[in-house]
Design a protein around this motif. Structure first.
Motif, PDB file in Angstrom:
ATOM      1  N   UNK A 168      86.457 -31.031  59.943  1.00  0.00           N
ATOM      2  CA  UNK A 168      85.196 -30.604  59.375  1.00  0.00           C
ATOM      3  C   UNK A 168      84.890 -29.144  59.686  1.00  0.00           C
ATOM      4  N   UNK A 169      84.257 -28.501  58.693  1.00  0.00           N
ATOM      5  CA  UNK A 169      83.567 -27.242  58.944  1.00  0.00           C
ATOM      6  C   UNK A 169      82.189 -27.675  59.414  1.00  0.00           C
ATOM      7  N   UNK A 170      81.974 -27.619  60.712  1.00  0.00           N
ATOM      8  CA  UNK A 170      80.798 -28.248  61.301  1.00  0.00           C
ATOM      9  C   UNK A 170      79.514 -27.545  60.898  1.00  0.00           C
ATOM     10  N   UNK A 171      78.438 -28.308  60.885  1.00  0.00           N
ATOM     11  CA  UNK A 171      77.103 -27.779  60.600  1.00  0.00           C
ATOM     12  C   UNK A 171      76.172 -28.110  61.755  1.00  0.00           C
ATOM     13  N   UNK A 172      75.110 -27.322  61.867  1.00  0.00           N
ATOM     14  CA  UNK A 172      74.064 -27.647  62.836  1.00  0.00           C
ATOM     15  C   UNK A 172      73.371 -28.934  62.373  1.00  0.00           C
ATOM     16  N   UNK A 173      73.153 -29.851  63.315  1.00  0.00           N
ATOM     17  CA  UNK A 173      72.564 -31.135  62.956  1.00  0.00           C
ATOM     18  C   UNK A 173      71.053 -31.187  63.177  1.00  0.00           C
ATOM     19  N   UNK A 174      70.516 -30.152  63.829  1.00  0.00           N
ATOM     20  CA  UNK A 174      69.070 -30.044  63.962  1.00  0.00           C
ATOM     21  C   UNK A 174      68.735 -28.605  64.296  1.00  0.00           C
ATOM     22  N   UNK A 175      67.449 -28.312  64.455  1.00  0.00           N
ATOM     23  CA  UNK A 175      67.035 -26.951  64.746  1.00  0.00           C
ATOM     24  C   UNK A 175      66.814 -26.141  63.483  1.00  0.00           C
ATOM     25  N   UNK A 176      66.513 -24.854  63.655  1.00  0.00           N
ATOM     26  CA  UNK A 176      66.163 -24.009  62.492  1.00  0.00           C
ATOM     27  C   UNK A 176      67.306 -23.804  61.509  1.00  0.00           C
TER      28      UNK A 176
END
Length: 645
Positions: free
Chosen positions: A244-252
Motif C-alpha cells: 500500500x501507498x499508506x494514508x493518514x488514518x486520522x488527524x488533519x
C-alpha cells in the motif's frame, strides 16, 4: 594498502607456491620462478599472482596439498565427531584420520599447517542474505542503530541534516537505509509532515528528494518531493494488491498519502523518481564493484565460505544481477561460493504463473548454484507488517495505525493464497526449490495451506527441500504440518536477540515465546538453519551460533532469555550454520561438513566454540576470532596477511 599488508600477503603467497618449489629444478620453468619473485616482492603484479597462485600450480599439473593438524578438527558430520588430522589436495578434502597415516599418504611437497591448538570447522554457510542489493546500499546514509549510545529520531535527523547541508543542490537525492523506528527510545515514523518539519517548509521545490528504507527492507519513508517525482498523487494514492501507498488514518491529513510505502508493490513506484535524478541508484551502482569487494572481504573475514543470495534480481533484475555476480566472482578470484534464489515479481503475475517462473535450476557449477526461487507472503513483525492470525497489541497499533496500517491490524498479506498456490505449482513443474518469506503465523498458515493444495494436486516434490524463510511465529501444529510437507525453516535468530524486547510489546507475552523455535523443529525431525538476511543482520555467523545457544536479548530492555526451552546445544547451532545450511541450499554435495570428497571450504578459529559452551561461556562465542578462511582449498582470508583496502 600499506607495506605490512604486502609483507603478510607475500608470505602467504610463498606458502601457496611451496608445493611447486619442492619439485626438481628442471620442472620449475623460468616464468614460475619470476612469478614467485614478484609475489615475494609485494609488487602490484604480486597481488594478481596471489589470486592466481593455485591456478598456476594446476596449469603445471600439480595440485597444492595441505595437511592440517595440531588442533581440534570438528567435522560436524555427526555430533562429537572429531579428527586428528585432515589432508587437502587441490580443491578437495582427501582424507581425515591419524596424523601419521596422513603423512604417509600425503603427496610430495605437501605443506603442513600446524593449527597450534586452534579449531578447524567446515566453512560457514549463510543460507539467506542479499548481495547486489546490499552492495548498492553501501553508499546510502547509514541510519541503523549505532553500536553505542542512544538511538532516537534526533539521531536520524542529525545525520539527514548533515547530508542535506552537503548536497550540492536541491535536485540531489538523499538516500538512507537501515532506519528502524522499533529500536528507537520513542517510536517515530518519518512521514511527509515530519520531513516538512525537517526542511522547515511544505514546498516540494525547496526540499531535496528523500527516501529512507527501513532496516527490514519492507517499508520506505518518502518526503513530498520524492513522492511527486514518483508521480504519486498525495490526495488520491493508487490502490495496490499486496502492499500500500499508506494514508493518514486520522488527524488533519486524514485520507492523504503519509509518505510510507509498504511492501514491494508500493516501493517499486520509487523507480520513476530515481530515474529522474542524475545521482541516485545509477550513480551509486557506479561504485558497485568496490562495494561488492568490501562485502566479500567482510564475509570471509567472519568465516563465511558460502553466501546464498535470497532474492537475486530484486535490485536490478535477475539477468543483470547474475551477470554482476559472475563478473565479480571472476574479478575477485572466487572469494566465496554462491547460491541463489531468483526474485519473482509475484505482484506482477499474469494469468499464468508459468510466464514469470521460467527456466530450470542448475546446481552443476559448485561456485554458483541456481537452485531456488523467492516469494514473499508478508512483511516484517518489527515493522508491524508481518501477517498475524490475531491483531498486534494495542501498543503496537498505537505506533503505526495513524501513519500506515489503520486500526485492528493483523499486518500485510503480500500474496493472496490463490496466487501463491499457482506460483508453487509452476515452480514444481519446473523443478525449482521454493524459498518463501513468512514471518507472522497468519502468513505461515497461508503458506502451509498452499503447499497442501499443491500436494493434493500431486505436484509437490519434497526432494526439492522447500523452505520457509524467517518462520518467526510458529505453532506446534504448524511444525507438524511442515514435517508432513517436507518443509524446513531458516531462522533470523536476531528476531529473538535484537528485537525480542520490542516484539514482546508488539506480540504480547504468549506469542513472543513462539519466536524462532529452533529446538522444537529439531526435536520434530526438521533441519533448520540460521541466516543473516544481510543487511538486516550482520555477516557474523559465530554471533548467530551464540544467539541460538543463549537466546539472550539485547538492548536497553534486554538481558533476559527469551524462551529458554528453545535454546539449542552448541554443536546443533554450529550445524545450523554449516551442515544444515548447505543442505537447504542444495550444496551439501560440495560443502557443509569435513568429509573426504567434499570441497575444502574451511574456517580456522582461534578457540573452540564447543569448549566455550561446555565451560559455561556460551555468551563469549561471538568474540572468538577467525584465524583464516579457505574456499576450494585456497586461503582467502588470514589474520596474518589480510588487510582490507
Amino acid at each position: 594498502m600499506g607495506p605490512s599488508c604486502f609483507h603478510h600477503r607475500a608470505t602467504e603467497i610463498r606458502s601457496r607456491f611451496a608445493p611447486i618449489a619442492a619439485l626438481p629444478p628442471d620442472i620449475l620453468n623460468e616464468s614460475v620462478q619470476e612469478a614467485m619473485s614478484a609475489a615475494s616482492a609485494g609488487s602490484v603484479i604480486g597481488q594478481m599472482i596471489e589470486r592466481a597462485a593455485d591456478g598456476v600450480a594446476r596449469l603445471l599439473g600439480f595440485d597444492p596439498a595441505y595437511l592440517f593438524h595440531g588442533g581440534t578438527i570438528r567435522t560436524l558430520a555427526d555430533f562429537g565427531q572429531t579428527a586428528d588430522a585432515m589432508l587437502v589436495k587441490g580443491q578437495q578434502i582427501v582424507a581425515l584420520g591419524p596424523l601419521a597415516d596422513l603423512r604417509r599418504a600425503a603427496p610430495h611437497g605437501t605443506v603442513e599447517i600446524d593449527l597450534q591448538g586452534r579449531t578447524l570447522l567446515p566453512g560457514f554457510v549463510d543460507p539467506h542474505m542479499h548481495i547486489v542489493a546490499s552492495a548498492g546500499e553501501m553508499g546510502f546514509i547509514d541510519l541503523s542503530p549505532p553500536a553505542s549510545g542512544i538511538y532516537s529520531i534526533d539521531y536520524v535527523e542529525n545525520l539527514l541534516r548533515a547530508a542535506i547541508a552537503k548536497a550540492p543542490d536541491k535536485k540531489t537525492f538523499i538516500l538512507g537505509a537501515g532506519i528502524d523506528p522499533s529500536q528507537m527510545v520513542e517510536w517515530v515514523n518519518p512521514t511527509i509532515d515530519w520531513f516538512d518539519r525537517l526542511f522547515g517548509n511544505e514546498d516540494a521545490s525547496q526540499q531535496n528528494p528523500v527516501s529512507l528504507t527501513a532496516g527490514s527492507g519492507h517499508i520506505s519513508f518518502l518526503n513530498r518531493t520524492a513522492m511527486a517525482m514518483a508521480e504519486i498523487d498525495l490526495a488520491n494514492p493508487p490502490p495496490l494488491a499486496g502492499g500500500k501507498v499508506a494514508t493518514y488514518f486520522d488527524g488533519p491529513n486524514k485520507g492523504t498519502a503519509s509518505g510510507v510505502l509498504v511492501e514491494m508493490p508500493a516501493q517499486k513506484l520509487m523507480g520513476k523518481a530515481l530515474k529522474k535524478s542524475p545521482r541516485t541508484l545509477v550513480w551509486e551502482f557506479a561504485t558497485l564493484a568496490g562495494n561488492l569487494k568490501k562485502l566479500f572481504e567482510t564475509a570471509v573475514a567472519n568465516g563465511n565460505t558460502m553466501l546464498n543470495d535470497a532474492a537475486t534480481g530484486i535490485a536490478v533484475g535477475v539477468t543483470a544481477e547474475r551477470a554482476i555476480l559472475n563478473a565479480a566472482m571472476q574479478a575477485f578470484g572466487h572469494p566465496v561460493r554462491l547460491g541463489s534464489a531468483s526474485f519473482i515479481d509475484e505482484w506482477g503475475f499474469p494469468d499464468s504463473a508459468d510466464l514469470l517462473i521460467s527456466g530450470s535450476p542448475d546446481v552443476s557449477d559448485p561456485m554458483f548454484l541456481k537452485q531456488a526461487i523467492k516469494l514473499f507472503a508478508d512483511g516484517s513483525n518489527q515493522g508491524v507488517t508481518g501477517l498475524l492470525r490475531e491483531p498486534y497489541t494495542a501498543w503496537g497499533q498505537d505506533r503505526v495505525r495513524q501513519q500506515y496500517l489503520g486500526t485492528n491490524i493483523n499486518g500485510n498479506m503480500d500474496i493472496n493464497p490463490q496466487t501463491l498456490t499457482q506460483a508453487l505449482a509452476a515452480a514444481q513443474r519446473r523443478g525449482w526449490q521454493v524459498m518463501i518469506h513468512a514471518n507472522g503465523d497468519g502468513a505461515i498458515d497461508n503458506v502451509l495451506a498452499s503447499f497442501m493444495e499443491v500436494d493434493q494436486q500431486g505436484l509437490l516434490n519434497r526432494n526439492l527441500r522447500h523452505r520457509i524463510e524467517h518462520c518467526s511465529i510458529l505453532h506446534d501444529q504448524q511444525i507438524s504440518d511442515m514435517v508432513g510437507l517436507g518443509l524446513s525453516p531458516s531462522f533470523l535468530i536476531e528476531h529473538v536477540v535484537k528485537w525480542g524486547p520490542v516484539l514482546k510489546k508488539l506480540l504480547g507475552d504468549d506469542r513472543v515465546q513462539m519466536l524462532d523455535r529452533c529446538k522444537s523443529v529439531h526435536d520434530a525431525g526438521l533441519p533448520f538453519s540460521l541466516h543473516s538476511d544481510y543487511t538486516v543482520g550482520p555477516l557474523t555467523p559465530l554471533k548467530r551460533v551464540q544467539d541460538a545457544v543463549t537466546r539472550m536479548t539485547e538492548g536497553p530492555d534486554g538481558g533476559w532469555v527469551l524462551n529458554p526451552a528453545e535454546c539449542v546445544p552448541i554443536e546443533l547451532a554450529l550445524m545450523a550454520q554449516t551442515r544444515f545450511a548447505a543442505w537447504q541450499c542444495h550444496a551439501d554435495t560440495y560443502v557443509g561438513t569435513l568429509e573426504a570428497g567434499k570441497m575444502a571450504d574451511l574456517v580456522i578459529l582461534d578457540d573452540d566454540p564447543v569448549r566455550y559452551a561446555n565451560e559455561g561461556r556460551a555468551g563469549d562465542i561471538a568474540g572468538i576470532k577467525v584465524h583464516s578462511t579457505w574456499v576450494n582449498g585456497r586461503e582467502v582470508y588470514s589474520q596474518e596477511w589480510f588487510c582490507a583496502d
